[in-house]
Enzyme design. Structure first.
Site: not given
Length: 580
Positions: A310-312, A338
């Site tokens: 997710y994200c980073l 994501l």
């Protein structure tokens, strides 16, 4: 021959850097010089562009004439569409804005806002980046001076203040005083104390089965008699704590997956301090993603793993997956990303002011502190949606005296983490500034990796209103891979779009799968062709995971692997999540 001064007098360089770091503390890491230089370039070029000036003057005359013609209708409160400009602007959505004189305030502001935004566009000689910076600054100024944000020009505020006899102003002052005290003392925002980790949030049962200096690995207890053979490993972003995936029991993606027969592992990142200043981006790959994969393999040998980032955390997972593909490491069954970017050329407004000068200022600040603090990060993110996250919130809380109830997601959002100095510098320079990963210039252990080497199926999700990872930027992974790729565009923003439990009965999404060798579809064409579907994307992802798993279910695994050195160390949620 004159010797190099740095070698003889390093203290002078240190003094300068300390001085710049002190200035960066005052501005919370924001380089206002970048903004001033953008304004200077725009003003200079506009001053020597008589054609653009004439266009703006003519536009002002035309709009003023239209306003004058519509003014009598506005004064008479006539329901004429020309009296108040039709808009979806939430600032003027209240019915009171359709009445005199507030309809003229709204009309004048929107006319002025449109005029100033046009003044920043297509000025001869102004660089495209500067135009973007100026447009962003004009929007910030327009939000600040909107009549919706001026109490004596806002009909809703005037009405509610009169109805309360001024009591709302007193409540607002109390809210301001309380929030100021909390900020100065380092306490969480009001209402966050009602959400206690391990009591009413972050309660999914499990065990910490591995711990190192960077993360704890949590294995969740099974909830079904049989499970899918392939486990799921979730790699959260270390800019925030992991428990966005395990908020309240009703909004826990972890619980939802476990209840459907998936064995779930998740990384809980350590909140770094000044002692972690030299932790690198590759340390997060090795000590995070790869160490977690090794542990899962020990617990479930000879099982492929569904990895989700997710994200980073998704960005570092993509780096790890490409490196594994290069090394012929075939432990992954699939990769799910994501709201994670792998190409940063179109990273949205956050990229506008992230140039060499801004990064250098942040590096000076992190050199002094050893990390980037939470407040220094949140200031930049809030500016991207200033009307929603700053001005309207301030008016409601401090003028109307109405404090919005704290939610589990809000409590998580306030529980932020720091970023190690070296890692954050490498991330900003290597990915944001130089965009090395998608350009084929990102090296791991001295050798360049390629996203194109990833051959396992990819589930790529973006959110429609994401101001941190814009969906078109996320979508660009389809340009750099040639494996099966399922792209999902879901409603909501960077956080709310991810945490969308099906029982809530809200949200929608679009989904399409591109097969290997299939021709590229641009994002606008994709969005026009993909059929909207009501509900949560969670069901679609779970079906996708099941379709890429072995059909036969197996008994649940043991918690940890005691015989192999992975002894359960603590109950979930562990200890790292509790550090502030």
């Amino acid at each position: 021959m004159c010797p190099q001064s740095d070698a003889i007098f390093p203290q002078f360089k240190t003094y300068d850097r300390a001085l710049r770091a002190a200035g960066a503390r005052i501005t919370r890491g924001v380089s206002y010089r970048v903004m001033l230089e953008a304004w200077a370039e725009w003003a200079e070029q506009l001053a020597i562009s008589p054609g653009k000036q004439a266009e703006l003057v003519m536009r002002a005359w035309i709009e003023s004439g239209r306003f004058a013609l519509d003014l009598p209708r506005a004064m008479a409160n006539e329901a004429d569409k020309r009296a108040v400009k039709p808009t979806e602007d939430r600032r003027f959505s209240s019915p009171e804005w359709t009445k005199w004189p507030f309809n003229t305030f709204a009309k004048l502001h929107m006319m002025s806002e449109d005029w100033w935004l046009e003044a920043t566009r297509h000025v001869p000689g102004v660089a495209q980046r500067t135009q973007g910076e100026m447009e962003f600054l004009m929007r910030q100024a327009a939000d600040m001076w909107s009549p919706a944000n001026i109490p004596w020009l806002n009909p809703t505020i005037l009405s509610k203040t009169a109805q309360s006899g001024g009591v709302s102003l007193l409540r607002g002052m109390q809210n301001w005083w309380e929030d100021l005290g909390r900020e100065l003392s380092g306490e969480p925002p009001a209402g966050a104390e009602a959400f206690v980790i391990g009591e009413n949030i972050v309660t999914a049962p499990g065990k910490v089965v591995m711990r190192n200096d960077l993360m704890e690995l949590i294995q969740y207890a099974p909830d079904t008699e049989t499970v899918f053979a392939e486990p799921v490993l979730i790699v959260p972003a270390w800019i925030m704590k992991y428990y966005i995936f395990d908020l309240s029991p009703e909004a826990s993606l972890v619980r939802w997956l476990v209840a459907r027969g998936h064995t779930v592992f998740i990384i809980s990142w350590k909140n770094p301090s000044h002692r972690d200043r030299d932790v690198s981006l590759d340390d997060y790959r090795l000590g995070g993603v790869m160490a977690a994969l090794d542990a899962v393999e020990l617990i479930l040998p000879e099982r492929k793993i569904h990895a989700c980032g997710y994200c980073l955390g998704g960005t570092i997972l993509a780096i790890a997956a490409a490196t594994m593909a290069r090394e012929h490491d075939e432990r992954l069954a699939s990769v799910t990303l994501l709201a994670a970017q792998t190409d940063f050329a179109d990273a949205g407004d956050l990229l506008l002011f992230l140039d060499e000068r801004q990064v250098a200022l942040l590096e000076d600040l992190m050199w002094d502190q050893g990390y980037l603090d939470t407040q220094q990060m949140s200031a930049a993110f809030n500016a991207l949606r200033s009307n929603e996250l700053i001005w309207s919130k301030m008016l409601k809380t401090y003028i109307l005296g109405e404090r919005e109830p704290m939610t589990a997601l809000g409590a998580w959002n306030s529980d932020q983490t720091r970023m190690p100095a070296r890692m954050h510098s490498e991330y900003l320079r290597g990915l944001f500034l130089e965009n090395r990963l998608s350009a084929g210039r990102f090296a791991v252990e001295g050798r360049v990796i390629a996203l194109h080497d990833i051959r396992v199926p990819i589930f790529l999700l973006a959110t429609a209103r994401d101001h941190i990872a814009p969906w078109r930027s996320v979508y660009k992974l389809s340009l750099f891979t040639d494996t099966e790729l399922t792209f999902v565009l879901t409603s909501g923003g960077h956080n709310v779009g991810i945490i969308n439990p099906p029982d809530a009965g809200i949200g929608s999404y679009q989904i399409e799968t591109r097969q290997p060798g299939q021709r590229y579809t641009d994002p606008e064409s994709w969005a026009a062709a993909a059929m909207p579907r009501d509900g949560s994307w969670w069901h679609a992802w779970q079906r996708w995971l099941a379709s890429h798993s072995k059909p036969a279910r197996v008994p649940p695994p043991s918690m940890g692997a005691v015989g192999k050195g992975l002894v359960p160390l603590a109950d979930a949620p562990g200890t790292y999540v509790l550090t502030s």
